[in-house]
Design a protein around this motif. Sequence first.
Motif, mmCIF file in Angstrom:
data_model
loop_
_atom_site.group_PDB
_atom_site.id
_atom_site.type_symbol
_atom_site.label_atom_id
_atom_site.label_comp_id
_atom_site.label_asym_id
_atom_site.label_seq_id
_atom_site.Cartn_x
_atom_site.Cartn_y
_atom_site.Cartn_z
ATOM 1 N N THR A 1 0.735 -1.228 -0.043
ATOM 2 C CA THR A 1 0.075 -0.086 0.013
ATOM 3 C C THR A 1 0.847 1.289 -0.083
ATOM 4 O O THR A 1 1.871 1.422 0.871
ATOM 5 C CB THR A 1 -1.066 -0.136 1.433
ATOM 6 O OG1 THR A 1 -1.651 -1.356 1.232
ATOM 7 C CG2 THR A 1 -1.786 1.071 1.245
ATOM 8 N N LEU A 2 0.640 2.064 -0.858
ATOM 9 C CA LEU A 2 1.193 3.395 -1.034
ATOM 10 C C LEU A 2 1.193 4.369 0.445
ATOM 11 O O LEU A 2 -0.271 4.654 0.501
ATOM 12 C CB LEU A 2 0.828 4.319 -2.067
ATOM 13 C CG LEU A 2 1.579 5.425 -2.673
ATOM 14 C CD1 LEU A 2 3.114 5.183 -2.583
ATOM 15 C CD2 LEU A 2 0.956 6.369 -3.660
ATOM 16 N N GLU A 3 2.011 4.311 1.124
ATOM 17 C CA GLU A 3 1.830 5.184 2.435
ATOM 18 C C GLU A 3 2.101 6.795 2.048
ATOM 19 O O GLU A 3 1.433 7.714 2.623
ATOM 20 C CB GLU A 3 2.895 4.827 3.186
ATOM 21 C CG GLU A 3 2.580 3.418 4.102
ATOM 22 C CD GLU A 3 1.424 3.690 5.209
ATOM 23 O OE1 GLU A 3 1.334 4.663 5.804
ATOM 24 O OE2 GLU A 3 0.583 2.825 4.835
ATOM 25 N N SER A 4 3.240 7.130 1.166
ATOM 26 C CA SER A 4 3.516 8.560 0.978
ATOM 27 C C SER A 4 4.614 8.384 -0.200
ATOM 28 O O SER A 4 5.052 7.156 -0.487
ATOM 29 C CB SER A 4 4.317 9.190 2.141
ATOM 30 O OG SER A 4 5.393 8.575 2.593
ATOM 31 N N ILE A 5 4.600 9.308 -0.709
ATOM 32 C CA ILE A 5 5.343 9.772 -2.056
ATOM 33 C C ILE A 5 6.097 11.054 -1.679
ATOM 34 O O ILE A 5 5.612 11.903 -1.601
ATOM 35 C CB ILE A 5 4.788 9.217 -3.370
ATOM 36 C CG1 ILE A 5 5.870 9.572 -4.480
ATOM 37 C CG2 ILE A 5 3.477 10.507 -3.298
ATOM 38 C CD1 ILE A 5 5.286 8.855 -5.656
ATOM 39 N N VAL A 6 7.310 10.965 -2.058
ATOM 40 C CA VAL A 6 8.279 12.261 -1.985
ATOM 41 C C VAL A 6 8.290 12.663 -3.420
ATOM 42 O O VAL A 6 9.005 11.702 -4.145
ATOM 43 C CB VAL A 6 9.546 12.137 -1.290
ATOM 44 C CG1 VAL A 6 10.551 12.931 -1.578
ATOM 45 C CG2 VAL A 6 9.200 12.203 0.217
ATOM 46 N N VAL A 7 7.965 13.836 -3.831
ATOM 47 C CA VAL A 7 8.429 14.045 -5.270
ATOM 48 C C VAL A 7 9.451 15.190 -5.529
ATOM 49 O O VAL A 7 9.417 16.271 -5.259
ATOM 50 C CB VAL A 7 7.094 14.652 -6.161
ATOM 51 C CG1 VAL A 7 7.253 14.916 -7.535
ATOM 52 C CG2 VAL A 7 6.175 13.499 -6.109
ATOM 53 N N GLY A 8 10.653 14.737 -5.803
ATOM 54 C CA GLY A 8 11.915 15.836 -6.064
ATOM 55 C C GLY A 8 11.901 16.272 -7.225
ATOM 56 O O GLY A 8 11.850 15.927 -8.266
#
Length: 261
Positions: A138-145
């Motif tokens: 399950t996707l918990e969080s995503i960091v988009v740099g």
Amino acid sequence: MSPGGSETGNSEENQSFHGYRIIHYDTVASTNDIAKEIAKKNREEKIVVLAEKQTSGKGRLGRRWISPKGGVWLSLILRPKLSLEDASKLTFIMSLSVAETIRNMFGLTAEVKWPNDILIKNRKICGILAEANSEDQTLESIVVGVGINANVDLGAFPASLRSGLTSLRRELGHEIKRRDLVQRLLQTFERNYQRMQRGLWKALLQKWKSQAPFLGRQVQVKIFNEIFSGVAHDIGEDGALIVKLESGKLKRVVAGDMTLL
Ligand code: BTN
């Protein structure tokens, strides 16, 4: 932009734009790494980690990302309701948003290149590195740099890279206000992100493709040790590059490097 941070990594949470809380540092190793740490510790989202300079900026596929003063180096923490497989859509949403922002603010023809580059006259102006954090599939969080060569001095880059890069300062002949760029980018991203969450992914991808002149052109693709060429035929709904080989067969590429021939 004047940060409240210091080289020790202290920061001052000093601004909020379009629902995004900005944590502004002076010098960090990598804004993506700081954002991932923050995401692990609290459940908040729409946090932006911004730095004046990165000492160990990270690019795709384990590459180094040179990040001197003058650039816009930032990482967004998001918690979208997406499956893990769909997380890569955020890279498209962000690259579309960067290209739109540069076009609208400066009238420059910014174009997208699969999977995560923004180019001006075939030179790279921006790269994006999205890193997902998942638990039990399950996707918990995503960091988009996001790294934008805004006012950077291209002389700070190795000569071997320079011919493939550009900056907004170089294209416009003057420095830009990075704070305004960050504000407009967050505004544009937020609008596109909301659209995606309202189920408008197909329309967003269509828009991305309309700013992707590599489609229909001869390209070379590298996936680990495999290299092949063909015509960049399309982008699938899952974000995969579809290459038409000389045999006429279509080959889907989920991750790799693409060069125009
Ligand atoms: C690439 O084109 O290879 C992706 C480059 C991504 C660079 C940005 S700069 C801000 C954020 N922090 C990092 O360490 N990398 C991303």
